[in-house]
Write an enzyme that holds these catalytic residues in place. Sequence first.
Site, short mmCIF file in Angstrom:
data_model
loop_
_atom_site.label_atom_id
_atom_site.label_comp_id
_atom_site.label_asym_id
_atom_site.label_seq_id
_atom_site.Cartn_x
_atom_site.Cartn_y
_atom_site.Cartn_z
N GLU A 1 30.98 46.92 45.17
CA GLU A 1 32.21 47.43 45.22
C GLU A 1 32.53 48.93 45.62
O GLU A 1 33.39 49.24 46.37
CB GLU A 1 33.02 46.67 44.17
CG GLU A 1 34.57 46.83 44.53
CD GLU A 1 35.26 46.03 43.23
OE1 GLU A 1 34.68 45.42 42.62
OE2 GLU A 1 36.53 46.35 43.06
N ASP A 2 31.70 49.66 44.74
CA ASP A 2 32.21 50.98 44.51
C ASP A 2 30.94 52.06 45.16
O ASP A 2 31.29 53.15 45.16
CB ASP A 2 32.28 51.41 43.03
CG ASP A 2 33.55 50.55 42.55
OD1 ASP A 2 34.30 50.24 43.27
OD2 ASP A 2 33.51 50.49 41.35
#
Length: 730
Positions: free
Chosen positions: A83-84
Amino acid sequence: MAENVNVKRLYSDLRGKIAAVHNEDELKIIDKAFGVAEEYHGGQLRRSGEPYIIHPIAVADILVDLGMDWQSLVAALLHDVVEDTPYTLEQLRADFGDEVATLVDGVTKLGKVQITSRETKEEQQAENVRKMLLAMSKDIRVIIVKLADRLHNMRTLEFVDPQKQRDKALETLEIFAPISHRLGIRSVKEELEDRAIRFLDPVAYASIEENVKNSSRSGNDFLENTKEKILERVRLTVPNAQISGRIKSVHGIYRKMYMQGKQFDEIYDIYAVRIIVDTVVDCYNCLGIIHDMYKPLPGRFKDYISTPKPNMYQSLHTTVIGKEGTPFEVQIRTWEMHRTAEYGIAAHWKYKLGINGGKKSFDEGLQWIREMLEAQQETGDAREIVSSIKTDLIPDEVFVYTPKGDVINIPQGSTVIDFAYAIHTEVGNKMTGAKVDGRMVPLDYVVKTGEIVEILTTSQPGKGPSRDWLNIAKSSQAKSKIRSWFKREKRDENIAEGKAEVEREFKRNYIRLDEEDYQTFLKKLCERQHMESLDDFYAAIGFGGLSINRLMPYIKEEYHKNYDKSREEIKITPVETVSRKKKDGVTVEGIDNCLIKFSRCCNPLPGDPIIGFITRGHGVSVHKADCTNVPKDIKNCAEPARWVKAHWNKDVKEEYKATITMTCLSRIGLMADVSMQVANMKVNITDINTRDTKDGRCILSITVKVGGIEHLKNLIAKIEKVDGVLSVER
Ligand code: MN
């Protein structure tokens, strides 16, 4: 670099714990995962200013303590990389295999829902929760990793802004704590609740903490003495018995005080003693000994061994009166029950059963997820799931007996209909009436602990529940069974009825489409409601699982946007949010079941724009938006997070008090004339005050009960016309 040393040490501590339970090969993969996480999160910081990698390490650490397998630990270390960071799911799959990739993907997807502007916050949350249950139903480890993630975020919540703190804390209390409770993971559930309440109601939390602290010195002595005495007696019969004692947690006391409205000294289980033994027979032996030593409080004995809680929890509970009249709870269980009580579903990994060992109990433990998803499938409304998580997962229970003496435990507030469905779906469907302690009762009768309930049924074929039972039953379980019946038994009828209703409602709202557009339009609607076919959609409307009225704002908006070319200006109607009806007639955004009171400074009336203020320990007080006690600029006031949006429910009917002050010329008969006007409006006066002013006038103030702002305005208009009344103010 101090920070690096810190990270290395944290990881080596974690690694030490892992090495104690996992083998060399598994450790290698975990090291590799840490390497990837460290590299890709490199340079990122948490809000606390610490390196980001602290977070995945902490999540993995929570999971080691729960005894989770290496796949979960790897997923924990990597849960935020996809996600990051630029590290992709494909890379992850290539490096760590399918199983881990699926776990990470599941965790990542939660909280990553496409949000369109017209969806309300409530709908977004509901959709998130639905996705979460879906992912859980495929692999339960997804939610266990997610719970650990949430737990660490709650531990570090002080670093985010106050509004977000409240949002996260509320979501934790309403969604994540109930889920961890339902999965039986006690330590996680308790810490989540504890931390959430600390943010939601800091003042009450502190005051309970203070109370506990004050009584804990004497409490500890009391517990020590009691334990010693009990052990001495119990060991004569059950030599292996172990005993421990505890003082109830702050959130546990909070729950009782604020949710059940009890006083601190009305809580009988602030002190508890737990006896752990080897066999079930020993449990009952110990119970006998306890009841022989101390006087049991009536109505407090619960046999969760013969009737386990839905989360598999088993124990005997009893409350007895100790020395000097101090009541305390005694819990008696075997070691195996103890494991389930502490770790719940996670015990399958902790005690190396995995998913396959104890397959049956494991599957049973997850049945509720499927049931919730199915119930939601029927209505197509994801909010259904959220509301059943809120009401069904942590119920306060009552114990009711069947005429044969079987104990059924059902949520507090359950009616005889809920009871019937709790026994068996067929008993519910064939129910014609009910007797409580031998007497006939109406179907909305709320059962109480200790009552014997007999359900009267018919063998007549074709008999089924009635549609208004949906409004009487309390548990989502009973409701979904009733809906299922209508869905199953009357499908053709439902489709026909639903189809007609949709056509009627479209016509009524001036939505005109040619046949082709109509079909495309409906198809889109079905997809949005997660319905598989148009017939399913019609049927859902037909049996009342789905309300076309509730969809109408969205339908109109779509129609005007895409088909209605005649309108230049597109008026966006907000999607109606379902507000739980409050008896106060007020809904406070984002808060369910809170105590609501109306502020005395401004006496808000239905129709007035209002705002809520979270008080210190006494619920939400509602003010008029323009009340002088409401800061002009809330964003920049001292405590912006305590001001919350509130609005009147559409159907408020209750009476509200308002005080009207009139300046009048003193004359005979004035009071009578005013009273007459008030009486003509069918308004009751609850209080009258008059005082004369120096200049020969009088101030008359009356307190009346009115049905809302319009009602009051009319009344004022009437009073203004009375001879001698110079001005009227509220
Ligand atoms: Mn995270």
